[in-house]
Design a protein around this motif. Structure first.
Motif, PDB file in Angstrom:
ATOM      1  N   CYS A 245      -2.305  25.626 112.708  1.00  0.00           N
ATOM      2  CA  CYS A 245      -2.492  25.157 111.321  1.00  0.00           C
ATOM      3  C   CYS A 245      -3.634  25.898 110.644  1.00  0.00           C
ATOM      4  N   GLU A 246      -4.630  26.271 111.461  1.00  0.00           N
ATOM      5  CA  GLU A 246      -5.808  26.936 110.892  1.00  0.00           C
ATOM      6  C   GLU A 246      -5.659  28.457 110.849  1.00  0.00           C
ATOM      7  N   GLY A 247      -4.461  28.962 111.138  1.00  0.00           N
ATOM      8  CA  GLY A 247      -4.237  30.382 110.931  1.00  0.00           C
ATOM      9  C   GLY A 247      -3.829  31.211 112.140  1.00  0.00           C
ATOM     10  N   SER A 248      -3.916  30.665 113.351  1.00  0.00           N
ATOM     11  CA  SER A 248      -3.446  31.442 114.512  1.00  0.00           C
ATOM     12  C   SER A 248      -1.936  31.604 114.413  1.00  0.00           C
ATOM     13  N   THR A 249      -1.422  32.752 114.810  1.00  0.00           N
ATOM     14  CA  THR A 249       0.024  32.946 114.734  1.00  0.00           C
ATOM     15  C   THR A 249       0.707  32.386 115.979  1.00  0.00           C
ATOM     16  N   GLU A 250      -0.015  32.444 117.092  1.00  0.00           N
ATOM     17  CA  GLU A 250       0.616  32.044 118.353  1.00  0.00           C
ATOM     18  C   GLU A 250      -0.459  31.600 119.340  1.00  0.00           C
ATOM     19  N   VAL A 251      -0.215  30.494 120.032  1.00  0.00           N
ATOM     20  CA  VAL A 251      -1.135  30.037 121.076  1.00  0.00           C
ATOM     21  C   VAL A 251      -0.338  29.776 122.356  1.00  0.00           C
ATOM     22  N   VAL A 252      -0.761  30.390 123.427  1.00  0.00           N
ATOM     23  CA  VAL A 252      -0.107  30.176 124.719  1.00  0.00           C
ATOM     24  C   VAL A 252      -0.999  29.250 125.540  1.00  0.00           C
ATOM     25  N   ILE A 253      -0.395  28.153 126.019  1.00  0.00           N
ATOM     26  CA  ILE A 253      -1.174  27.190 126.812  1.00  0.00           C
ATOM     27  C   ILE A 253      -0.748  27.304 128.265  1.00  0.00           C
ATOM     28  N   TYR A 254      -1.691  27.604 129.126  1.00  0.00           N
ATOM     29  CA  TYR A 254      -1.405  27.673 130.562  1.00  0.00           C
ATOM     30  C   TYR A 254      -2.216  26.588 131.249  1.00  0.00           C
ATOM     31  N   ASN A 255      -1.537  25.732 132.018  1.00  0.00           N
ATOM     32  CA  ASN A 255      -2.228  24.667 132.743  1.00  0.00           C
ATOM     33  C   ASN A 255      -1.859  24.688 134.210  1.00  0.00           C
ATOM     34  N   GLU A 256      -2.878  24.635 135.033  1.00  0.00           N
ATOM     35  CA  GLU A 256      -2.622  24.511 136.471  1.00  0.00           C
ATOM     36  C   GLU A 256      -3.624  23.486 136.979  1.00  0.00           C
ATOM     37  N   TYR A 257      -3.098  22.283 137.200  1.00  0.00           N
ATOM     38  CA  TYR A 257      -3.960  21.142 137.466  1.00  0.00           C
ATOM     39  C   TYR A 257      -3.959  20.891 138.952  1.00  0.00           C
ATOM     40  N   PHE A 258      -5.072  21.104 139.618  1.00  0.00           N
ATOM     41  CA  PHE A 258      -5.192  20.777 141.044  1.00  0.00           C
ATOM     42  C   PHE A 258      -4.059  21.292 141.924  1.00  0.00           C
ATOM     43  N   GLY A 259      -3.671  22.532 141.712  1.00  0.00           N
ATOM     44  CA  GLY A 259      -2.651  23.102 142.593  1.00  0.00           C
ATOM     45  C   GLY A 259      -1.235  22.656 142.309  1.00  0.00           C
ATOM     46  N   ALA A 260      -1.003  21.891 141.232  1.00  0.00           N
ATOM     47  CA  ALA A 260       0.373  21.534 140.851  1.00  0.00           C
ATOM     48  C   ALA A 260       1.043  22.777 140.268  1.00  0.00           C
ATOM     49  N   THR A 261       2.378  22.764 140.183  1.00  0.00           N
ATOM     50  CA  THR A 261       3.111  23.877 139.588  1.00  0.00           C
ATOM     51  C   THR A 261       2.508  24.213 138.224  1.00  0.00           C
ATOM     52  N   PRO A 262       2.176  25.475 137.984  1.00  0.00           N
ATOM     53  CA  PRO A 262       1.612  25.809 136.665  1.00  0.00           C
ATOM     54  C   PRO A 262       2.664  25.670 135.568  1.00  0.00           C
TER      55      PRO A 262
ATOM     56  N   ILE B  86       3.244  26.688 127.857  1.00  0.00           N
ATOM     57  CA  ILE B  86       3.828  26.243 126.584  1.00  0.00           C
ATOM     58  C   ILE B  86       3.426  27.253 125.511  1.00  0.00           C
ATOM     59  N   LYS B  87       4.377  27.623 124.677  1.00  0.00           N
ATOM     60  CA  LYS B  87       4.047  28.543 123.586  1.00  0.00           C
ATOM     61  C   LYS B  87       4.211  27.831 122.246  1.00  0.00           C
ATOM     62  N   VAL B  88       3.111  27.770 121.489  1.00  0.00           N
ATOM     63  CA  VAL B  88       3.131  27.163 120.155  1.00  0.00           C
ATOM     64  C   VAL B  88       2.967  28.290 119.140  1.00  0.00           C
ATOM     65  N   GLN B  89       3.837  28.346 118.132  1.00  0.00           N
ATOM     66  CA  GLN B  89       3.761  29.420 117.144  1.00  0.00           C
ATOM     67  C   GLN B  89       3.710  28.864 115.722  1.00  0.00           C
ATOM     68  N   CYS B  90       3.218  29.683 114.820  1.00  0.00           N
ATOM     69  CA  CYS B  90       3.238  29.263 113.423  1.00  0.00           C
ATOM     70  C   CYS B  90       4.698  29.280 112.949  1.00  0.00           C
ATOM     71  N   ILE B  91       4.994  28.579 111.864  1.00  0.00           N
ATOM     72  CA  ILE B  91       6.398  28.488 111.483  1.00  0.00           C
ATOM     73  C   ILE B  91       6.869  29.705 110.694  1.00  0.00           C
ATOM     74  N   GLY B  92       5.935  30.580 110.350  1.00  0.00           N
ATOM     75  CA  GLY B  92       6.298  31.866 109.768  1.00  0.00           C
ATOM     76  C   GLY B  92       6.815  31.804 108.343  1.00  0.00           C
TER      77      GLY B  92
END
Lengths: 269, 391
Positions: free
Chosen positions: A243-260, A263-269
């Motif tokens: 919302c504040e202007g990034s075109t794309e944000v990639v979220i990588y989570n690996e919590y305590f050895g669980a399967t990583p 998620i990819k969030v993008q601007c609506i263009g």
């Protein structure tokens, strides 16, 4: 798979009076802290109880569920030696209580499900939402995640040594998800993946971003504290970044050895 | 794309494995005992308890007792292994799991908490490690060769039916090649006392759909089916032709008198399967034996089927209400109804509920022509789910 986001709210974004968000005084009185926290966040996201009825899916996620009510009932069973127990904490201890209460509040008869899968609860709920919007089965989905801390849970995790490197935490995040782009759309989710191998931050950037302007939130859930659905806070953060202007944000989570997860969030263009 | 059922696995008070369960039902022998033997409780109440201790379950599953798994995980492992073996799935495929539970590792947490509430430095941590719902799913994954996506669902007593729905979605979206879906729940003092505090436990063996019904009997168990895409399955039991999850939106624990959620779920599942109400050969009802559920479900039957109500019965007088597992246990029985033409009797039925006059099946039948089975699972939070299996 793709879905659009109209709005994302965390429990700390709630500004409306609880009496407006949960108008039924009886319901409000019976609700425990986590149920109030989650339901108010949900209704704030929708902009009022009148917007619950048009939803065609309510998908919630929680790692621990309604811990305080579970604990209260269990304590009563032990202390009162199984006699003359008040059923309310038992009734409200079920993991789908929040989803059920939202449906009840808005007289909504739609698809209603709760994922309870540790650090993947939110990601599993998002996957379900994206499959449903992609299939054309649902168009307006309420998606949310919540977890609460209790003194007992805190003490137990402390004894397990889990807070040595990370702070505790709790919270609720809800999002209004749509199948098509609307006038309210603020972001889109274009990928959710459950990875077989761990990736470094560099590998995430190489494989999943399209240019240098893209942001990567790498295990950024840790900043929200150690609780199963803290990754939903990273998701809310990513949507706000878009919302504040990034075109794309990639979220990588690996919590305590669980399967990583990715998620990819993008601007609506 | 068609979804087919290629394997089944079941553990209930009737025993471990499909053969024991079907044999007991055929002989009309219920798994309900007059009071729990293994579960630690001061209550004398009928329950559907598997007469096998946790130590014996570890041995049956060939898992060292030192792993200290919850009873929910152990029941689940036995049923999932049976289902995968039955399906004969090639381990090079992506095998997923959608499991469900309502109590998780509560049987162990109860031991922990007794000590912990007296002194918060007491209680063995290994007794609380399996508390959360996903802990049983993780144990099943580890011990059953699940090599792909897995998740856990908890929507009270409709949980396993919703696991079936999620599994079908995962196949349609090519997230997995094969998916084990269902649920597992062990008896616990927590749930026994919870349902007792709601005053919906019968002091006698339950009587679903009977005018004298006075509540449910809790049970324990696990039921899982293996789903695959039709074109990739060489042999299969039947099709999963339709499903629906709808909400009653009436009350946190009680069902509406008009059976709104049940009616919507059954109608939508039939619509998805492209079938008319008259196509249903048999309904495995939710039929818990509580005054409220059976009246509400009957109302929904009358709304949907009018005067032509299909053959129906509740199998809960055999197994007890296995909560999150019920939708899985009853999916297994529904699949076998089609595959072997079995119609299950509704035990302990004498006279119909006056308002509806509905008469469930009371005698076991085998070798019947059963083309289409509907199975219902309803739960707290207004959750109502229906599944449709066809030949």
């Amino acid at each position: 798979m793709r879905c659009y986001i109209d709005r994302v709210t965390t429990n700390s974004d709630v500004v409306t009076d609880i009496k407006q968000l949960i108008p039924d005084a009886g319901m409000r009185r019976r609700m425990s802290r986590v149920i109030k926290m989650a339901v108010t966040t949900a209704v704030e996201t929708l902009g009022g109880v009148e917007n619950i009825a048009p939803l065609d899916a309510i998908i919630t996620a929680t790692g621990w569920g309604c811990l305080a009510d579970s604990e209260r009932f269990l304590r009563n069973v032990i202390v009162e030696r199984e006699q003359l127990l008040n059923p309310t904490p038992f009734i409200q201890s079920t993991f789908n209580t929040v989803g059920g209460q939202i449906a009840l509040l808005g007289h909504n008869h739609c698809y209603n499900v709760t994922y309870v899968n540790r650090s993947h609860s939110f990601e599993d709920a998002l996957l379900d939402a994206m499959m449903r919007t992609t299939d054309g089965e649902n168009r307006n989905i309420l998606l949310g995640a919540f977890d609460e801390q209790t003194p007992s849970q805190h003490r137990i995790m402390e004894r397990m040594g889990l807070y040595r490197c990370q702070n505790d935490g709790e919270g609720a995040v809800f999002a209004k998800v749509t199948a098509e782009r609307t006038e309210q759309s603020i972001a889109q989710v274009t990928a959710i993946e459950f990875l077989t191998n761990s990736l470094t931050e560099e590998q995430c950037r190489e494989r999943y971003t399209t240019d240098e302007k893209c942001a990567v939130l790498y295990n950024n859930y840790t900043k929200y504290g150690l609780y199963p659905t803290s990754s939903a806070q990273s998701f809310a953060q990513a949507v706000k970044m878009v919302c504040e202007g990034s075109t794309e944000v990639v979220i990588y989570n690996e919590y305590f050895g669980a399967t990583p997860t990715l998620i990819k969030v993008q601007c609506i263009g | 794309m068609g979804i087919v059922v290629t394997g089944v696995g079941i553990v209930t008070a009737l025993g471990v494995g499909l053969d024991k369960n079907l044999t007991s039902i055929k002989q009309g022998v219920s798994g309900i005992s007059l009071s729990p033997q293994i579960l630690g409780t001061s209550h004398t109440l009928p329950v559907g308890e598997l007469p096998v201790t946790n130590e014996e379950l570890h041995a049956l599953a060939a898992i060292p007792a030192s792993e200290h798994l919850s009873r929910t995980a152990l029941l689940g492992i036995l049923a999932v292994r049976e289902a995968l073996l039955d399906a004969g799935v090639d381990s090079s495929k992506r095998i997923g799991l959608v499991s469900s539970t309502s109590v998780g590792g509560m049987d162990l947490t109860e031991h922990f908490f007794e000590h912990f509430i007296a002194d918060d430095s007491k209680g063995r941590l290994r007794d609380v490690r399996m508390h959360d719902c996903a802990a049983s799913t993780e144990a099943i994954r580890r011990h059953c060769g699940i090599n792909s996506y897995s998740t856990t669902i908890s929507t009270a007593c409709s949980s396993a039916a919703n696991a079936v729905i999620m599994g079908a979605k995962l196949l349609k979206h090519n997230v997995v090649d094969c998916v084990v879906v269902g649920g597992s729940d062990a008896l616990s003092a927590f749930t026994l006392n919870g349902f007792k505090s709601l005053m919906i436990l019968d002091n006698e063996p339950c009587r679903p759909f009977d005018s004298s019904r006075a509540g449910l009997n809790l049970g324990e168990g696990a039921g899982y089916i293996v789903l695959q895409r039709e074109e990739e399955a060489e042999e299969y039991y039947c099709h999963l032709a339709g499903y629906s999850n709808r909400n009653d939106a009436h009350h946190q624990t009680a069902s509406s008198a008009t059976g709104d959620g049940a009616y919507l779920a059954m109608s939508e599942a039939l619509q998805m399967a492209g079938l008319a109400p008259s196509d249903v050969s048999y309904i495995n009802a939710h039929g818990t034996g509580t005054g409220n559920n059976d009246a509400s479900e009957s109302a929904a039957f009358v709304r949907l089927f009018g005067d032509n109500i299909p053959l129906f019965s509740s199998t809960k007088a055999f197994t007890g209400h296995t909560l999150a597992a019920a939708g899985g246990v009853e999916a297994v029985l529904s699949v076998l109804a089609i595959n072997r033409g079995i119609l299950y009797p509704n035990l302990n039925f004498k006279s119909p509920i006056e308002e509806y006059g509905l008469q469930p099946l009371c005698h076991y039948k085998e070798g019947e022509s059963v083309e289409c089975v509907m199975t219902n699972s309803f739960g707290f939070g207004g959750n109502c789910s229906s599944l449709i299996f066809t030949r």
